[in-house]
Design a protein around this motif. Structure first.
Motif, PDB file in Angstrom:
ATOM      1  N   SER A 177     -20.784  -6.558   4.095  1.00  0.00           N
ATOM      2  CA  SER A 177     -21.416  -6.751   2.802  1.00  0.00           C
ATOM      3  C   SER A 177     -22.407  -7.907   2.925  1.00  0.00           C
ATOM      4  N   SER A 178     -22.991  -8.356   1.838  1.00  0.00           N
ATOM      5  CA  SER A 178     -23.973  -9.429   1.876  1.00  0.00           C
ATOM      6  C   SER A 178     -23.286 -10.790   1.942  1.00  0.00           C
ATOM      7  N   ASN A 179     -24.076 -11.783   2.435  1.00  0.00           N
ATOM      8  CA  ASN A 179     -23.608 -13.172   2.498  1.00  0.00           C
ATOM      9  C   ASN A 179     -22.311 -13.311   3.301  1.00  0.00           C
ATOM     10  N   ASN A 180     -22.240 -12.609   4.446  1.00  0.00           N
ATOM     11  CA  ASN A 180     -21.107 -12.695   5.362  1.00  0.00           C
ATOM     12  C   ASN A 180     -19.775 -12.264   4.733  1.00  0.00           C
ATOM     13  N   TYR A 181     -19.813 -11.364   3.733  1.00  0.00           N
ATOM     14  CA  TYR A 181     -18.586 -10.794   3.151  1.00  0.00           C
ATOM     15  C   TYR A 181     -18.323  -9.429   3.786  1.00  0.00           C
ATOM     16  N   TYR A 182     -17.034  -9.117   3.914  1.00  0.00           N
ATOM     17  CA  TYR A 182     -16.610  -7.861   4.556  1.00  0.00           C
ATOM     18  C   TYR A 182     -15.470  -7.240   3.736  1.00  0.00           C
ATOM     19  N   LYS A 183     -15.363  -5.882   3.853  1.00  0.00           N
ATOM     20  CA  LYS A 183     -14.283  -5.125   3.194  1.00  0.00           C
ATOM     21  C   LYS A 183     -13.445  -4.420   4.273  1.00  0.00           C
ATOM     22  N   LEU A 184     -12.133  -4.429   4.081  1.00  0.00           N
ATOM     23  CA  LEU A 184     -11.211  -3.705   4.955  1.00  0.00           C
ATOM     24  C   LEU A 184     -10.681  -2.527   4.165  1.00  0.00           C
ATOM     25  N   VAL A 185     -10.957  -1.278   4.644  1.00  0.00           N
ATOM     26  CA  VAL A 185     -10.584  -0.059   3.927  1.00  0.00           C
ATOM     27  C   VAL A 185      -9.720   0.804   4.847  1.00  0.00           C
ATOM     28  N   ILE A 212       0.867  -1.175   0.000  1.00  0.00           N
ATOM     29  CA  ILE A 212       0.000   0.000   0.000  1.00  0.00           C
ATOM     30  C   ILE A 212       0.901   1.221   0.000  1.00  0.00           C
ATOM     31  N   LEU A 213       0.705   2.129  -0.960  1.00  0.00           N
ATOM     32  CA  LEU A 213       1.513   3.334  -1.017  1.00  0.00           C
ATOM     33  C   LEU A 213       1.202   4.229   0.169  1.00  0.00           C
ATOM     34  N   GLU A 214       2.282   4.755   0.784  1.00  0.00           N
ATOM     35  CA  GLU A 214       2.040   5.718   1.850  1.00  0.00           C
ATOM     36  C   GLU A 214       1.439   6.989   1.243  1.00  0.00           C
ATOM     37  N   GLY A 215       0.615   7.623   2.024  1.00  0.00           N
ATOM     38  CA  GLY A 215      -0.079   8.802   1.512  1.00  0.00           C
ATOM     39  C   GLY A 215      -1.350   8.483   0.755  1.00  0.00           C
ATOM     40  N   SER A 216      -1.780   7.211   0.779  1.00  0.00           N
ATOM     41  CA  SER A 216      -3.028   6.855   0.089  1.00  0.00           C
ATOM     42  C   SER A 216      -4.220   7.528   0.776  1.00  0.00           C
ATOM     43  N   LEU A 217      -5.233   7.830  -0.011  1.00  0.00           N
ATOM     44  CA  LEU A 217      -6.415   8.520   0.517  1.00  0.00           C
ATOM     45  C   LEU A 217      -7.268   7.544   1.329  1.00  0.00           C
ATOM     46  N   PRO A 218      -8.006   8.016   2.335  1.00  0.00           N
ATOM     47  CA  PRO A 218      -8.907   7.138   3.114  1.00  0.00           C
ATOM     48  C   PRO A 218     -10.010   6.566   2.236  1.00  0.00           C
ATOM     49  N   GLY A 219     -10.428   5.353   2.601  1.00  0.00           N
ATOM     50  CA  GLY A 219     -11.493   4.685   1.867  1.00  0.00           C
ATOM     51  C   GLY A 219     -11.003   3.703   0.835  1.00  0.00           C
ATOM     52  N   MET A 220      -9.716   3.554   0.650  1.00  0.00           N
ATOM     53  CA  MET A 220      -9.200   2.607  -0.325  1.00  0.00           C
ATOM     54  C   MET A 220      -9.321   1.193   0.234  1.00  0.00           C
ATOM     55  N   VAL A 221      -9.883   0.251  -0.578  1.00  0.00           N
ATOM     56  CA  VAL A 221     -10.059  -1.123  -0.149  1.00  0.00           C
ATOM     57  C   VAL A 221      -8.711  -1.841  -0.214  1.00  0.00           C
ATOM     58  N   VAL A 222      -8.347  -2.472   0.899  1.00  0.00           N
ATOM     59  CA  VAL A 222      -7.061  -3.167   0.957  1.00  0.00           C
ATOM     60  C   VAL A 222      -7.242  -4.664   1.121  1.00  0.00           C
ATOM     61  N   ALA A 223      -8.436  -5.169   1.537  1.00  0.00           N
ATOM     62  CA  ALA A 223      -8.643  -6.603   1.716  1.00  0.00           C
ATOM     63  C   ALA A 223     -10.118  -6.927   1.657  1.00  0.00           C
ATOM     64  N   LEU A 224     -10.432  -8.177   1.191  1.00  0.00           N
ATOM     65  CA  LEU A 224     -11.776  -8.731   1.201  1.00  0.00           C
ATOM     66  C   LEU A 224     -11.723 -10.070   1.932  1.00  0.00           C
ATOM     67  N   PHE A 225     -12.720 -10.341   2.800  1.00  0.00           N
ATOM     68  CA  PHE A 225     -12.754 -11.600   3.514  1.00  0.00           C
ATOM     69  C   PHE A 225     -14.188 -11.963   3.829  1.00  0.00           C
ATOM     70  N   LYS A 226     -14.428 -13.239   4.193  1.00  0.00           N
ATOM     71  CA  LYS A 226     -15.751 -13.715   4.566  1.00  0.00           C
ATOM     72  C   LYS A 226     -15.643 -14.573   5.815  1.00  0.00           C
ATOM     73  N   THR A 227     -16.807 -14.834   6.471  1.00  0.00           N
ATOM     74  CA  THR A 227     -16.844 -15.637   7.695  1.00  0.00           C
ATOM     75  C   THR A 227     -17.737 -16.849   7.474  1.00  0.00           C
ATOM     76  N   ARG A 228     -17.467 -17.924   8.263  1.00  0.00           N
ATOM     77  CA  ARG A 228     -18.264 -19.147   8.177  1.00  0.00           C
ATOM     78  C   ARG A 228     -18.281 -19.813   9.541  1.00  0.00           C
ATOM     79  N   ASP A 229     -19.524 -20.348   9.941  1.00  0.00           N
ATOM     80  CA  ASP A 229     -19.692 -21.049  11.219  1.00  0.00           C
ATOM     81  C   ASP A 229     -20.493 -22.316  10.945  1.00  0.00           C
ATOM     82  N   ARG A 230     -19.969 -23.486  11.342  1.00  0.00           N
ATOM     83  CA  ARG A 230     -20.636 -24.753  11.073  1.00  0.00           C
ATOM     84  C   ARG A 230     -21.871 -24.955  11.932  1.00  0.00           C
ATOM     85  N   ASP A 231     -21.965 -24.202  13.036  1.00  0.00           N
ATOM     86  CA  ASP A 231     -23.158 -24.316  13.862  1.00  0.00           C
ATOM     87  C   ASP A 231     -24.351 -23.687  13.142  1.00  0.00           C
ATOM     88  N   SER A 232     -25.533 -23.956  13.700  1.00  0.00           N
ATOM     89  CA  SER A 232     -26.764 -23.441  13.097  1.00  0.00           C
ATOM     90  C   SER A 232     -27.492 -22.551  14.080  1.00  0.00           C
TER      91      SER A 232
END
Length: 930
Positions: free
Chosen positions: A397-405, A356-376
Motif C-alpha cells: 500500500s502507500s507510505n510503506n503500509y502493507y496488507k496480509l490477506v 480466523i474462521l476455518e473455511g474463510s474465503l481467499p482475500g480476507m484481510v487478516v493483518a495490517l503493518f508498516k515498515t520504517r528504516d532510520r537510514d536515508s
C-alpha cells in the motif's frame, strides 16, 4: 668474720684460718662455704674437699652420712674422700640464663648430731658460644637521592656468653660507598651502623653487596657473618612522554559497544612507582565521557555505546598521563564517525485478527503493518516478503503500509495455527533485513463427524457376570474443538427386544463404557448385537454409528443330568436283567446323560463310583455303556447294585450319579421270585421307632444326671474339668440298630440308607469308603458280595454339582432342523460293539418304550413321563413332565469321535433288537423303596 671462713678459690687454692679451732667454733663462726668452678666441667670433676672444709675426718664422712641436697642436684659427695664432685653437665647459659652472677645454692647435711651447712658454688663463664646474627641476609633499600654521611643502623649480633666472651667488635668488607661505625651504649653493648661515604647513582649501579663480621673477646675469638644486600631506589626525575601530541582516527558507526577504539602509550625513564603511568580524561565533555571509556592503566579507549553518524559525526577529548611521582603530560584525541548502513528496517504491526474462521474465503484481510528504516537514501528503501508455505500473501500500500490477506483454504483440523514470518530488507550495501513472526489462530467450526477407532467391536463376556460390570468400551474421536468435539454415546438399535434391551446392557454417555445390567446366561443367550451411536454437541450435531457384537462365553455352571436310568413315579427303581451265561464284554445297559453347557464343559465321562461286586462290571469312559467285565461266578449274588458317576470336562468339573439295579436271570419270570424273596422282612420302621424311643429315654436320663452334677459342683465352688469328662460330646453310646446319617464326600454328594433285615438275617452291610473320586478312578467304595443299597428317590438321579453354581433357567426354544441336532453325550448307535438284551416279551416292550421316548426327546414334541425317569413312558405314567421343562442339550453336547444323535439312535432301534438278547427292565418291589 671474713677471715674466719674457708672458701674455694677459682684457682683451686684454699686457705683455712685457725684449723685447730674449726671443730669447736665452725658452726658459730661461719654458715657458708663457697666454691668457684668454670662451666662445662666433666662429670666426676672435684669441686673441693667438703669434709675437710667442714672439719670432718674421712671416717666421719661415712659415719655421719655426709651428703648434699639442692633443688636440682648437680653435685654429690664422694663417700670415701669427702670430695664434692660434679654429677651432671653444668651449662651456665642454661642454668642462669642472662644473669651476670651465676651461683648455685647447696645444703650439706650430716647426722649424729644432725646439722646443716650452706654451700655456694659459683659457676664462671667460658667462651663456649660464638656470636650469631638474627638474619643471615640483610636487605636494605636506599634512595639514590640520599646525601653523603647518612647512617643506617643494622641489627647487632648476639652472644649468650658474658663479659669478655661476648661480642666485642664488628668488621665490614671494603667498598667505596659505605663504611662501618660501631656505637656503644651505656650498658656496654655495641651496635653496627653503615655510613654513606658518597652519593649513590641508580643508573650506574643498582645494588651493592657487603659482608658484616661480628667478633667476641674470647681466646681464641669466635665470629659470625651476615650478607648485606643494598638496593638503590629510583628517584622520580623524569615525566611521562606520549608518542604523539595529537591522535586522529576514523571509526565506523557500526562498531559494537565495548570495542577497542585507540590505545594511548606514554613512556617514563624512571622505574617502579615512578614509571607507573595512569591515564585520565581532561577537559572532555560529559557526552563524550559517556560514549567512551579510558582504561587508567593501559590507556585503551573503548566505546561504551553504539555510535550513530546521524547523531554525532566527531568526538574530541584530551588525555593526561601521570606517573607515580606526580609528573604528568597531555595529548589530544580526535575520533571521526563514518556513516554506514547500520539501521535495519523495522516492522510495526498496526492491526491483527486474533481468530480466523476455518473455511474463510481467499482475500480476507487478516493483518495490517508498516515498515520504517532510520537510514536515508537507498539504505532506507524497504521491501517485504513472506514464506511460500503458508496460505497468505502481502499486498503493498502507500507510505510503506502493507496488507496480509488469505490465499487458500484454511482447515483447523490440519493446522491449528500459522506462524507467519514477515521479512523486511533495505537496499543498502550490504543490505540489512529484519523479520517478525505473527501467530494466526484458526477458529473451529463443526465440520467433522465423530469417528470410531474401530469399524466394529466384538467382545467376549463370560456368563454369570456380576450385574453392573463393564463389558466393553467404545471410543470415538472428533477433531473439532469444544462442544463440536465433545462426543456422547448412546444405544441406537439392537437385535434384542426393545423392552428387554435396558435390562441387558447400558452405555455411559460420557466414557462409552458398556455395562451389563444383568447376569448373562450362555444357555439362554449366546450372542447379541448392538448399534452404538457417537454424537457431538455441535450445531448442527454430527454423528456416527458402530456395531458391537457381544458373545456370551460358557462357564461350567450346569451339572450333567441323567436321563437314563430313571425312577418310577412312586420312587421305585427300575432294574435290568442280565443273562446268567453272559460273557465278558456283554452289553448290559447304557447310562444316558446330557449337559446344558457347551464345548468341554459338556464333554461327559462315566466312572464306576460303587459296585456291590467290584470288578464284575465296567463302564465305557465316553459312551456310558455298562458291560460285564467277567463271567458270573457261583459266589456272586444274583442281584447287583452299580453306582455310576457322570462328570463333565469343566474346570472345576461338575458331576451327577446314577444307580443301576442289575439282576442275573435268564428270564423276567425268574427275576421276579428272586425279588419277592426279600419282600417279607419285618417292618423296619416299627423296629427303628422302638430303638429311637429307647435312645431318647437314655439321653434324657444322662442329661438329667449331668444337670444335677453341675449344680452340685457349682455349690462346692469347684471348677475341676475332670468331673465333666463323662459328659463330653465325644462319648459314644452303643444301642441297637440305628439309621446312619447321609454320607457326602467331595463334590459328589449322595445319600445311603441303612436297611435292617428281619429274623436276624443281615442282608445289607455298611459301606467301606476309600479316598475321594479322582478323574482316573472308576471305583471309590467297595463292599462285600451281596451288599445292596437301594436309592433314595430324588437323589441318585438328580444333578450334584461340584461347586455351588445356581442352575441356569432352561431354554424353551427347541425349534431346530433335524440336521442341526447333535446327539447327547450318552447316545450311541445300536449296532456298536455289544448288544442290548432281548429275551422276553416284557424286555422287548420296555426297550421299545425307551427308544420311543428317546425318539420323542429328539423330535422335541413328546413328554418325559414318570417325573424324572422312565425315558418317555407317557402311556404308562401320564404327561407329568414335558419337554418345555428341560433345557435344550442338543446344541451343547460334544462327543469326541461320534456324530450320533438321539434321533439316529432311536431310528436304528425302531424294529427288532440285536440277536444277542435284551436286558429286561422292571421296577423293584416295595422293599426297594426308601
Amino acid at each position: 668474720m671474713g677471715g674466719s671462713c674457708t672458701q674455694r678459690r677459682p684457682a683451686g687454692r684454699r686457705q683455712v684460718l685457725f684449723p685447730f679451732l674449726l671443730p669447736l667454733f665452725y658452726p658459730a663462726l661461719c654458715e657458708q662455704i663457697r666454691y668457684s668452678i668454670p662451666e662445662e666441667l666433666a662429670k666426676g670433676s672435684v669441686v673441693g674437699n667438703l669434709a675437710k672444709d667442714l672439719g670432718l675426718s674421712v671416717l666421719d664422712v661415712s659415719a655421719r652420712k655426709l651428703r648434699v641436697s639442692a633443688e636440682k642436684l648437680l653435685f654429690n659427695v664422694d663417700a670415701e674422700s669427702g670430695d664434692l664432685l660434679v654429677k651432671d653437665r653444668i651449662d651456665r647459659e642454661q642454668i642462669c640464663k642472662e644473669r651476670r652472677r651465676c651461683e648455685l645454692q647447696l645444703e650439706a647435711v650430716v647426722e649424729n648430731p644432725l646439722n646443716i651447712f650452706h654451700v655456694i658454688v659459683v659457676v664462671e663463664d667460658i667462651n663456649d658460644h660464638a656470636p650469631q646474627f638474627d638474619k643471615k641476609e640483610i636487605h636494605l633499600e636506599i634512595f639514590e637521592s640520599v646525601s653523603s654521611g647518612t647512617r643506617i643502623s643494622l641489627d647487632p649480633a648476639t652472644d649468650p656468653d658474658i663479659n669478655t666472651n661476648s661480642v666485642k667488635d664488628y668488621q665490614l668488607s671494603p667498598n667505596p660507598y659505605f663504611s662501618l661505625m660501631v656505637r656503644v651504649n651505656s650498658d656496654g653493648s655495641k651496635y653496627p651502623e653503615l655510613s654513606l661515604e658518597k652519593p649513590l647513582d641508580r643508573e650506574k649501579q643498582r645494588s651493592h653487596s657487603l659482608i658484616l663480621t661480628a667478633l667476641d673477646g674470647g681466646g681464641p675469638p669466635r665470629s659470625a657473618t651476615a650478607q648485606i644486600e643494598i638496593s638503590v631506589k629510583d628517584t622520580n626525575d623524569n615525566p611521562p612522554v606520549f608518542s604523539k601530541d595529537e591522535y586522529r582516527i576514523s571509526i565506523s558507526e557500526n562498531l559494537p559497544p565495548g570495542s577497542s577504539v585507540l590505545l594511548l602509550t606514554a613512556t617514563d625513564q624512571d622505574e617502579g612507582a615512578n614509571a607507573e603511568i595512569h591515564y585520565y580524561f581532561r577537559s572532555t565533555a560529559q557526552s563524550t565521557r559517556h560514549m567512551f571509556s579510558l582504561d587508567e592503566k593501559t590507556g585503551m579507549i573503548k566505546n561504551n555505546q553504539s555510535l550513530d553518524f546521524e547523531d554525532i559525526e566527531r568526538y574530541t577529548m584530551e588525555v593526561e598521563a601521570k606517573d607515580g611521582g606526580g609528573l604528568s603530560t597531555q595529548c589530544k584525541v580526535i575520533i571521526d564517525i563514518l556513516d554506514e548502513n547500520d539501521n535495519s528496517p523495522e516492522i510495526i504491526i498496526t492491526s491483527l485478527s486474533d481468530e480466523i474462521l476455518e473455511g474463510s474465503l481467499p482475500g480476507m484481510v487478516v493483518a495490517l503493518f508498516k515498515t520504517r528504516d532510520r537510514d536515508s537514501g537507498g539504505n532506507g528503501e524497504v521491501t517485504c516478503h513472506i514464506g511460500r508455505d503458508v496460505p497468505f500473501k502481502i499486498y503493498s500500500s502507500s507510505n510503506n503500509y502493507y496488507k496480509l490477506v488469505t490465499d487458500g483454504a484454511l482447515d483447523r483440523e490440519q493446522t491449528l495455527e500459522y506462524s507467519v514470518t514477515i521479512t523486511a530488507t533495505d537496499r543498502g550495501k550490504p543490505p540489512l533485513s529484519s523479520s517478525t513472526t505473527i501467530t494466526l489462530h484458526i477458529t473451529d467450526i463443526n465440520d467433522n463427524a465423530p469417528v470410531f477407532h474401530q469399524t466394529s467391536y466384538v467382545v467376549h463376556v463370560a456368563e454369570n457376570n456380576p450385574p453392573g460390570t463393564s463389558i466393553a468400551q467404545v471410543s470415538a474421536s472428533d477433531p473439532d474443538l469444544g462442544p463440536n468435539g465433545h462426543v456422547s454415546y448412546s444405544i441406537l438399535a439392537s437385535d434384542l427386544e426393545p423392552r428387554a434391551l435396558s435390562s441387558y446392557v447400558s452405555v455411559s454417555a460420557q466414557s462409552g463404557v458398556v455395562f451389563a445390567q444383568r447376569a448373562f446366561d450362555h444357555e439362554q443367550l449366546r450372542a447379541f448385537e448392538l448399534t452404538l451411536q457417537a454424537r457431538d454437541h455441535g450445531s448442527p450435531a454430527l454423528s456416527a454409528n458402530v456395531s458391537l457384537r457381544v458373545l456370551v462365553g460358557d462357564l461350567n455352571d450346569n451339572a450333567p443330568r441323567v436321563l437314563y436310568p430313571a425312577l418310577g413315579p412312586d420312587g421305585s427303581a427300575l432294574f435290568d436283567t442280565v443273562p446268567r451265561a453272559a460273557q465278558p464284554g456283554y452289553l448290559v445297559t447304557k447310562v444316558v446323560a446330557v449337559d446344558a453347557d457347551s464345548g468341554h464343559n459338556a464333554w461327559l465321562s462315566y466312572h464306576v463310583l460303587q459296585a456291590s461286586e467290584p470288578g464284575l462290571f465296567s463302564v465305557g469312559l465316553r459312551t456310558g455303556e455298562v458291560r460285564t467285565a467277567r463271567a458270573l461266578g457261583d459266589r456272586d449274588a444274583a442281584r447287583q447294585r452299580l453306582l455310576v458317576a457322570v462328570r463333565d470336562g469343566g474346570q472345576p468339573p461338575l458331576s451327577a450319579t446314577a444307580t443301576l439295579l442289575l439282576v442275573f436271570a435268564d428270564s423276567l419270570q425268574e427275576a421276579l421270585p428272586d425279588l419277592s424273596d426279600h419282600s417279607e422282612p419285618t417292618d423296619p420302621q416299627a423296629e427303628l421307632q422302638f430303638y429311637l424311643v429307647v435312645a431318647l429315654a437314655l439321653i434324657s436320663v444322662l442329661f438329667l444326671l449331668a444337670v444335677i452334677l453341675a449344680v452340685a459342683l457349682h455349690l462346692r465352688h469347684s471348677s475341676s474339668p475332670a468331673a465333666w469328662g463323662c459328659f463330653q460330646p465325644g462319648v459314644c453310646v452303643k444301642s441297637g440298630p440305628v439309621v446312619p446319617p447321609n454320607y457326602s464326600e467331595g463334590t459328589l454328594p449322595y445319600s445311603y440308607n441303612l436297611c435292617v433285615a428281619h429274623t436276624g438275617k443281615t442282608e445289607f452291610n455298611f459301606l467301606r469308603c476309600s479316598d475321594p473320586l479322582h478323574s482316573t478312578q472308576d471305583i471309590v467304595c467297595g463292599d462285600s458280595p451281596g451288599a445292596l443299597i437301594p436309592l433314595q428317590s430324588g437323589n441318585d438321579l438328580t444333578s450334584h454339582p461340584e461347586t455351588q453354581t445356581p442352575q441356569a433357567p432352561p431354554n424353551t426354544d427347541w425349534r431346530f432342523s433335524q440336521a442341526q441336532r447333535p446327539g447327547t453325550s450318552g447316545s450311541q448307535n445300536g449296532d456298536e460293539t455289544g448288544t442290548w438284551p432281548n429275551n422276553q416279551f416284557d424286555t422287548e416292550m420296555l426297550q421299545a418304550m425307551i427308544l420311543a421316548s428317546a425318539s420323542e426327546a429328539a423330535d422335541g414334541s413328546s413328554t418325559l413321563g414318570g417325573s424324572a425317569g422312565t425315558m418317555g413312558l407317557s402311556a404308562r405314567y401320564g404327561p407329568q413332565f414335558t419337554l418345555q421343562h428341560v433345557p435344550d442339550y442338543r446344541q451343547n453336547v460334544y462327543i469326541p469321535g461320534s456324530n450320533a444323535t438321539l434321533t439316529n439312535a432311536a431310528g436304528k432301534r425302531d424294529g427288532k433288537a440285536p440277536a444277542g438278547g435284551n436286558g429286561n427292565k422292571k421296577k423293584s418291589g416295595k422293599k426297594e423303596k426308601k
